[in-house]
Design an enzyme around this catalytic site. Sequence first.
Site, PDB file in Angstrom:
ATOM      1  N   ARG A   1       0.826  -1.218   0.000  1.00 23.00           N
ATOM      2  CA  ARG A   1       0.000   0.000   0.000  1.00 23.00           C
ATOM      3  C   ARG A   1       0.855   1.260   0.000  1.00 23.00           C
ATOM      4  O   ARG A   1       0.578   2.198  -0.756  1.00 23.00           O
ATOM      5  CB  ARG A   1      -0.952   0.001   1.192  1.00 23.00           C
ATOM      6  CG  ARG A   1      -2.043  -1.061   1.086  1.00 23.00           C
ATOM      7  CD  ARG A   1      -2.924  -1.078   2.317  1.00 23.00           C
ATOM      8  NE  ARG A   1      -2.096  -1.321   3.502  1.00 23.00           N
ATOM      9  CZ  ARG A   1      -2.429  -0.988   4.735  1.00 23.00           C
ATOM     10  NH1 ARG A   1      -3.574  -0.399   4.991  1.00 23.00           N
ATOM     11  NH2 ARG A   1      -1.624  -1.253   5.750  1.00 23.00           N
TER      12      ARG A   1
ATOM     13  N   ASN B   1      -6.073  -2.729   1.859  1.00 19.43           N
ATOM     14  CA  ASN B   1      -6.065  -4.176   2.006  1.00 19.43           C
ATOM     15  C   ASN B   1      -7.501  -4.673   2.002  1.00 19.43           C
ATOM     16  O   ASN B   1      -8.406  -3.991   2.491  1.00 19.43           O
ATOM     17  CB  ASN B   1      -5.401  -4.593   3.321  1.00 19.43           C
ATOM     18  CG  ASN B   1      -3.901  -4.479   3.263  1.00 19.43           C
ATOM     19  OD1 ASN B   1      -3.293  -4.421   2.206  1.00 19.43           O
ATOM     20  ND2 ASN B   1      -3.281  -4.435   4.426  1.00 19.43           N
TER      21      ASN B   1
END
Length: 94
Positions: free
Chosen positions: A21, A39
């Site tokens: 990320r 996520n």
Amino acid sequence: MSTMRTVSVIIQGRVQGVSYRAWTQAEARARGLSGFVRNRHDGSVEALFSGPADVVDQMVALCRSGPPGARVSDVAVHEGGDPPETDRFEILRG
């Protein structure tokens, strides 16, 4: 002027716990894209990229390898969707 494009991307493989990320946010911001990355509960990562079509294409291509430590097994791209309301690229909670 380049055509604008918005895509939703689901990245599967070893993509959680490897800074995927943060890497995605840095790469997208460096390219001036807006959207988000987060996520998912199934272990995949979801991202929304919005910006010039050629830059979005570059970002999707980068997602196929990801950061060091990631092992990407699949990248599913879904065209369209609403562009983000902000011009920033953010990390969201899953």
